[in-house]
Design a protein around this motif. Structure first.
Motif, PDB file in Angstrom:
ATOM      1  N   LEU A   1      -0.797   3.489 -37.766  1.00 43.29           N
ATOM      2  CA  LEU A   1      -1.691   3.061 -38.849  1.00 43.29           C
ATOM      3  C   LEU A   1      -1.105   3.370 -40.216  1.00 43.29           C
ATOM      4  O   LEU A   1      -1.250   2.576 -41.156  1.00 43.29           O
ATOM      5  CB  LEU A   1      -3.061   3.720 -38.687  1.00 43.29           C
ATOM      6  N   PHE A   2      -0.440   4.507 -40.344  1.00 37.86           N
ATOM      7  CA  PHE A   2       0.186   4.844 -41.622  1.00 37.86           C
ATOM      8  C   PHE A   2       1.325   3.879 -41.949  1.00 37.86           C
ATOM      9  O   PHE A   2       1.480   3.455 -43.093  1.00 37.86           O
ATOM     10  CB  PHE A   2       0.694   6.288 -41.610  1.00 37.86           C
ATOM     11  N   ALA A   3       2.126   3.520 -40.942  1.00 40.23           N
ATOM     12  CA  ALA A   3       3.213   2.563 -41.172  1.00 40.23           C
ATOM     13  C   ALA A   3       2.664   1.190 -41.539  1.00 40.23           C
ATOM     14  O   ALA A   3       3.208   0.518 -42.430  1.00 40.23           O
ATOM     15  CB  ALA A   3       4.089   2.463 -39.929  1.00 40.23           C
ATOM     16  N   LEU A   4       1.586   0.758 -40.895  1.00 37.47           N
ATOM     17  CA  LEU A   4       0.960  -0.521 -41.250  1.00 37.47           C
ATOM     18  C   LEU A   4       0.407  -0.489 -42.671  1.00 37.47           C
ATOM     19  O   LEU A   4       0.513  -1.471 -43.415  1.00 37.47           O
ATOM     20  CB  LEU A   4      -0.153  -0.857 -40.260  1.00 37.47           C
ATOM     21  N   HIS A   5      -0.188   0.633 -43.041  1.00 37.08           N
ATOM     22  CA  HIS A   5      -0.718   0.765 -44.397  1.00 37.08           C
ATOM     23  C   HIS A   5       0.408   0.682 -45.439  1.00 37.08           C
ATOM     24  O   HIS A   5       0.270  -0.010 -46.451  1.00 37.08           O
ATOM     25  CB  HIS A   5      -1.461   2.092 -44.531  1.00 37.08           C
ATOM     26  N   CYS A   6       1.518   1.383 -45.179  1.00 41.82           N
ATOM     27  CA  CYS A   6       2.649   1.343 -46.113  1.00 41.82           C
ATOM     28  C   CYS A   6       3.224  -0.067 -46.222  1.00 41.82           C
ATOM     29  O   CYS A   6       3.530  -0.539 -47.325  1.00 41.82           O
ATOM     30  CB  CYS A   6       3.734   2.318 -45.683  1.00 41.82           C
ATOM     31  N   ALA A   7       3.354  -0.765 -45.093  1.00 41.83           N
ATOM     32  CA  ALA A   7       3.879  -2.130 -45.123  1.00 41.83           C
ATOM     33  C   ALA A   7       2.947  -3.058 -45.882  1.00 41.83           C
ATOM     34  O   ALA A   7       3.397  -3.892 -46.687  1.00 41.83           O
ATOM     35  CB  ALA A   7       4.088  -2.637 -43.699  1.00 41.83           C
ATOM     36  N   ALA A   8       1.642  -2.933 -45.678  1.00 44.08           N
ATOM     37  CA  ALA A   8       0.682  -3.778 -46.396  1.00 44.08           C
ATOM     38  C   ALA A   8       0.720  -3.497 -47.894  1.00 44.08           C
ATOM     39  O   ALA A   8       0.652  -4.429 -48.711  1.00 44.08           O
ATOM     40  CB  ALA A   8      -0.727  -3.561 -45.849  1.00 44.08           C
TER      41      ALA A   8
ATOM     42  N   TRP B   1       2.224  -5.161 -53.256  1.00 40.68           N
ATOM     43  CA  TRP B   1       2.892  -4.857 -54.518  1.00 40.68           C
ATOM     44  C   TRP B   1       3.907  -5.938 -54.871  1.00 40.68           C
ATOM     45  O   TRP B   1       4.008  -6.354 -56.021  1.00 40.68           O
ATOM     46  CB  TRP B   1       3.580  -3.492 -54.421  1.00 40.68           C
ATOM     47  N   MET B   2       4.670  -6.384 -53.868  1.00 39.68           N
ATOM     48  CA  MET B   2       5.656  -7.444 -54.119  1.00 39.68           C
ATOM     49  C   MET B   2       4.969  -8.738 -54.538  1.00 39.68           C
ATOM     50  O   MET B   2       5.452  -9.451 -55.419  1.00 39.68           O
ATOM     51  CB  MET B   2       6.507  -7.677 -52.863  1.00 39.68           C
ATOM     52  N   ALA B   3       3.843  -9.056 -53.919  1.00 44.49           N
ATOM     53  CA  ALA B   3       3.144 -10.299 -54.247  1.00 44.49           C
ATOM     54  C   ALA B   3       2.605 -10.272 -55.665  1.00 44.49           C
ATOM     55  O   ALA B   3       2.648 -11.283 -56.370  1.00 44.49           O
ATOM     56  CB  ALA B   3       2.008 -10.533 -53.258  1.00 44.49           C
ATOM     57  N   PHE B   4       2.099  -9.140 -56.107  1.00 48.48           N
ATOM     58  CA  PHE B   4       1.532  -9.072 -57.449  1.00 48.48           C
ATOM     59  C   PHE B   4       2.588  -8.922 -58.538  1.00 48.48           C
ATOM     60  O   PHE B   4       2.370  -9.339 -59.670  1.00 48.48           O
ATOM     61  CB  PHE B   4       0.523  -7.922 -57.553  1.00 48.48           C
TER      62      PHE B   4
ATOM     63  N   SER C   1     -10.167 -10.699 -54.159  1.00 52.74           N
ATOM     64  CA  SER C   1     -10.304  -9.241 -54.225  1.00 52.74           C
ATOM     65  C   SER C   1      -9.073  -8.570 -53.626  1.00 52.74           C
ATOM     66  O   SER C   1      -8.370  -9.142 -52.797  1.00 52.74           O
ATOM     67  CB  SER C   1     -11.564  -8.792 -53.470  1.00 52.74           C
ATOM     68  N   VAL C   2      -8.841  -7.348 -54.048  1.00 49.77           N
ATOM     69  CA  VAL C   2      -7.696  -6.593 -53.562  1.00 49.77           C
ATOM     70  C   VAL C   2      -7.857  -6.305 -52.069  1.00 49.77           C
ATOM     71  O   VAL C   2      -6.888  -6.328 -51.307  1.00 49.77           O
ATOM     72  CB  VAL C   2      -7.531  -5.283 -54.362  1.00 49.77           C
ATOM     73  N   TRP C   3      -9.083  -6.040 -51.622  1.00 46.90           N
ATOM     74  CA  TRP C   3      -9.324  -5.756 -50.205  1.00 46.90           C
ATOM     75  C   TRP C   3      -8.988  -6.948 -49.330  1.00 46.90           C
ATOM     76  O   TRP C   3      -8.455  -6.788 -48.231  1.00 46.90           O
ATOM     77  CB  TRP C   3     -10.770  -5.315 -49.983  1.00 46.90           C
ATOM     78  N   PHE C   4      -9.306  -8.161 -49.795  1.00 45.89           N
ATOM     79  CA  PHE C   4      -8.964  -9.358 -49.046  1.00 45.89           C
ATOM     80  C   PHE C   4      -7.451  -9.500 -48.904  1.00 45.89           C
ATOM     81  O   PHE C   4      -6.924  -9.745 -47.825  1.00 45.89           O
ATOM     82  CB  PHE C   4      -9.558 -10.603 -49.701  1.00 45.89           C
ATOM     83  N   CYS C   5      -6.738  -9.321 -50.013  1.00 44.22           N
ATOM     84  CA  CYS C   5      -5.278  -9.420 -49.987  1.00 44.22           C
ATOM     85  C   CYS C   5      -4.660  -8.306 -49.146  1.00 44.22           C
ATOM     86  O   CYS C   5      -3.670  -8.529 -48.438  1.00 44.22           O
ATOM     87  CB  CYS C   5      -4.721  -9.396 -51.405  1.00 44.22           C
ATOM     88  N   TYR C   6      -5.234  -7.120 -49.208  1.00 46.40           N
ATOM     89  CA  TYR C   6      -4.716  -5.991 -48.421  1.00 46.40           C
ATOM     90  C   TYR C   6      -4.867  -6.259 -46.931  1.00 46.40           C
ATOM     91  O   TYR C   6      -3.931  -6.048 -46.165  1.00 46.40           O
ATOM     92  CB  TYR C   6      -5.451  -4.709 -48.809  1.00 46.40           C
TER      93      TYR C   6
END
Length: 143
Positions: A99-106, A111-114, A135-140
């Protein structure tokens, strides 16, 4: 701060329970400086003092990862404890790391997209047109 965790003295082999001795032992260790530095609210300071040294504040923000050391120590203690199943502790640890690795990748994808110049060339920008308005949550979750 309160110091309740006793430690075993290496010279005498006795258990030290005096809070003052526990506190001075913790304050003398080099980990204390990094523990304090990892709790400094760097982003708030960055917003208050917008200087040209943005890279410095980004690096200081990485000090927050130092606190993950405590999680690793917790799992190491739980794995040695005979009251808990070693298999289940390892599976929970694997789940947390995944889960931590998925969070870091997301977070990196987001960040790259914005921050990329042509947003249509990023992975999120090619899939969702006008994602900046969402919203940021949707993109995340999409990342």
């Amino acid at each position: 701060m309160s110091f309740f965790v006793a430690y075993r003295d290496t010279s005498t082999g006795l258990l030290v329970t005096d809070r003052r001795n526990i506190a001075t032992r913790y304050l003398k260790r080099p980990c204390f400086v990094l523990d304090v530095a990892s709790t400094i609210p760097v982003q708030i300071i960055y917003r208050l003092v917008t200087s040209r040294r943005q890279g410095l504040f980004g690096f200081l923000n990485l000090l927050r990862l130092w606190r993950l050391r405590h999680v690793s120590e917790l799992f190491a203690k739980l794995e040695k404890n005979i009251r808990f199943s070693y298999l289940w502790i390892r599976l929970i640890k694997l789940l947390c790391v995944t889960l931590f690795a998925l969070h870091c990748a997301a977070c990196i994808y987001l960040w790259m997209a914005f921050n990329y110049k042509s947003k249509e060339l990023t992975w999120i920008g090619s899939q969702i047109h006008g994602f900046e308005d969402r919203s940021v949550w949707f993109c995340y979750t999409y990342a």
